[in-house]
Design a protein around this motif. Structure first.
Motif, mmCIF file in Angstrom:
data_model
loop_
_atom_site.group_PDB
_atom_site.id
_atom_site.type_symbol
_atom_site.label_atom_id
_atom_site.label_comp_id
_atom_site.label_asym_id
_atom_site.label_seq_id
_atom_site.Cartn_x
_atom_site.Cartn_y
_atom_site.Cartn_z
ATOM 1 N N SER A 43 -4.168 -27.453 26.837
ATOM 2 C CA SER A 43 -5.124 -27.499 27.845
ATOM 3 C C SER A 43 -4.933 -26.541 28.824
ATOM 4 N N TYR A 87 -2.947 -37.616 27.815
ATOM 5 C CA TYR A 87 -2.613 -37.418 28.779
ATOM 6 C C TYR A 87 -1.068 -36.835 29.185
ATOM 7 N N SER A 109 0.771 -27.371 28.727
ATOM 8 C CA SER A 109 -0.106 -27.499 27.854
ATOM 9 C C SER A 109 -0.916 -27.429 27.451
ATOM 10 N N ASN A 163 -4.038 -32.712 32.585
ATOM 11 C CA ASN A 163 -3.589 -31.748 32.161
ATOM 12 C C ASN A 163 -2.951 -30.720 32.754
#
Lengths: 341, 341
Positions: free
Chosen positions: A61, A256, A59, A53
């Motif tokens: 994240s 992911y 991302s 990530n």
């Protein structure tokens, strides 16, 4: 002193490939580090799916990750090492430490970074980056604090032979639950049933209809789903949950890499069955760490619980070890041994 | 005695139409009922989106519904009525009752069915099937027990001018939260802002990008999302939730008719933000009823909280009232007045 580190050549979007990584050399001088830094020779480092990530180009994240602070070329990882130079009076040369290291031969632990002196308590050092560290805490906290598993509950674990999954199943069995796991090969399924004491297990790749498959393994429904994959498995699990069931969302490896489609769970079920779906990170459960470590040491010391580790050797094996996580190549906790103790 | 009831001609899949319903006559004799039954003349009956679930040909929600027990042609609903004949010594002719009635001029309440004697406490009878009954309890329990809203929290409510939503927003404001609601018309948005004290509100039909719209109304993120719609709004809300945010899943009207697409929330967000998504039904929160009713009566008695009701008159208006729920035709609690007190 020269340090060799594994870095990404560029951002990685999609499934990682070995060629996305390269080994770089950097000069490491204690004198060039911030006051109070500790230099550690890495012995074992961890390789985990969530690390992808923070390698992505965009991302959300990334910014949530506790790894994001002070992003440099180095890739943070959990690991165990030995102090070779210390500007911190609390750490002496030769001390074993566990904490947030980097993918390299050496790690520089700046003041304020997360690490502690390690007492191996008679267990192999590799256990201290898996079953007796965050993988174990993730399994324990996710199962009991988030999933609120109690004796007699029917527990389903996906990626059940993975670093966290294989511990979840064993904790659940030792707590008196009925446990079924899913994995991606016949050998993994055998491992779960023969060696890890799961009540049952199945190869999800053989299941043409996940919903019907779960119905078969859980004729009385699922009380706790420990979710490591997301996607269609999450939908199928929700279809099979009992009233007041709990989903502990630990990972969504299917998402992911951006290749698996997102789960679209039946929210009508979520309402009528009063389900709770809760995401968590192990580091929020540090207050549970003493309780977890005491249970884990007890079970592992008596041989009732085993830690499955998949150890590759040498810094240069990190890229292939990491790529393996996304192709189902690993069994148990993926660890890279960087150096002998 | 003849009873006229509203029934479905066949199962309803998709959005309901008025022609899906018909009025039937049945003969009603006290002597033909099980011992202990009470016959009630219906005064006000409720019309709610969730009733569609038990009209479907194949809905797993049918079997979860507490309405499913003893399904006959009659459609169960919450309502207020007056006893006209009683085989139960606890109920006398003329008593007001509230509970599970049926869409008809009269309801037969068999022993064991859910109803109680009603003390109107000075409030209009219609309040007792909305703000002072399950709509109110749903709002209160969903916001505080499931959503765990606390003072200062930023709360988002969808279908905010609906039977439950308009009470959620008022409870949240009175508790010291910042509240924004979404609704489907300019008039509803005005109502929320001008009459119900919402901090802000928007028309979701004008929003081309729900994610960006929520970002605009919640620059500091959402702590509690009270979800009445599911679908894209749920995804957009999750994108905007703060760490440790809570989603109270009350309804998924966008999915009841099978026309809206299912929500596929970003589970990576759910993990990294440690979100909790929890479905609930008000009837699980009966222990909270006394606390809720005391707060609701206090707020409504002092005029700090208002109950918005959309009352149509006559049994024959039930089908159109029900259909309106799915086309955004109603404001506040949809109620049908069957007879004068």
């Amino acid at each position: 002193m020269t340090n060799r580190i594994v870095v990404t050549k560029t951002h990685i979007d999609g499934a990682p490939k070995e060629t996305d990584f390269e080994v770089k050399s950097q000069v490491l001088a204690q004198s060039a580090q911030p006051a109070g830094s500790v230099i550690v020779k890495n012995l074992y480092v961890s390789v985990d799916p969530y690390q992808l990530n923070r390698m992505k180009s965009d991302s959300s994240s990334q910014s949530y990750s506790f790894l994001a602070a002070g992003i440099g070329p180095e890739i943070d990882c959990y690991g165990v090492g030995k102090v070779v130079a210390s500007g911190n009076p609390e750490f002496q040369e030769g001390d074993l430490v566990a904490g947030l290291l980097t993918w390299g031969e050496y790690s520089v632990l700046k003041p304020g970074s997360m690490f502690r002196k390690l007492d191996a308590m008679g267990f192999p050092l590799s256990n201290h980056i898996g079953a007796l560290a965050f993988s174990g805490l993730t399994a324990y906290a996710g199962l009991f604090e988030v999933g609120k598993a109690k004796k007699g509950d029917r527990v389903f674990v996906s990626t059940a032979s993975g670093s966290v999954g294989h511990l979840v199943g064993q904790f659940a069995k030792l707590h008196g639950c009925y446990v079924v796991g899913s994995a991606g090969s016949k050998a993994k399924v055998e491992l779960l049933k023969e060696k890890l004491g799961f009540d049952d297990a199945f190869n999800y790749k053989d299941a043409t209809d996940l919903r019907a498959t779960l119905k078969k393994y859980f004729p009385d429904g699922i009380d706790v789903y420990f979710d490591n994959v997301g996607g269609e498995m999450l939908e199928a699990a929700i279809d099979n949950m009992n009233a007041f069931g709990r989903v502990a969302v630990c990972g969504v490896i299917s998402e992911y890499t951006g290749t698996g489609r997102r789960a679209a769970p039946n929210m009508v079920d979520v309402i009528y069955k009063r389900l709770t779906i809760r995401g968590f990170l192990a580091n929020d459960f540090m207050p549970v760490f003493p309780e977890f470590i005491s249970k884990a040491c007890e079970h592992m010391g008596s041989g009732k619980m085993v830690s499955i580790e998949d150890i590759s050797v040498g810094l240069d094996s990190i890229p292939s070890a990491f790529v393996d996580l996304f192709t189902g190549g690993n069994v148990g906790k993926k660890i890279v041994q960087i150096a002998q103790e």
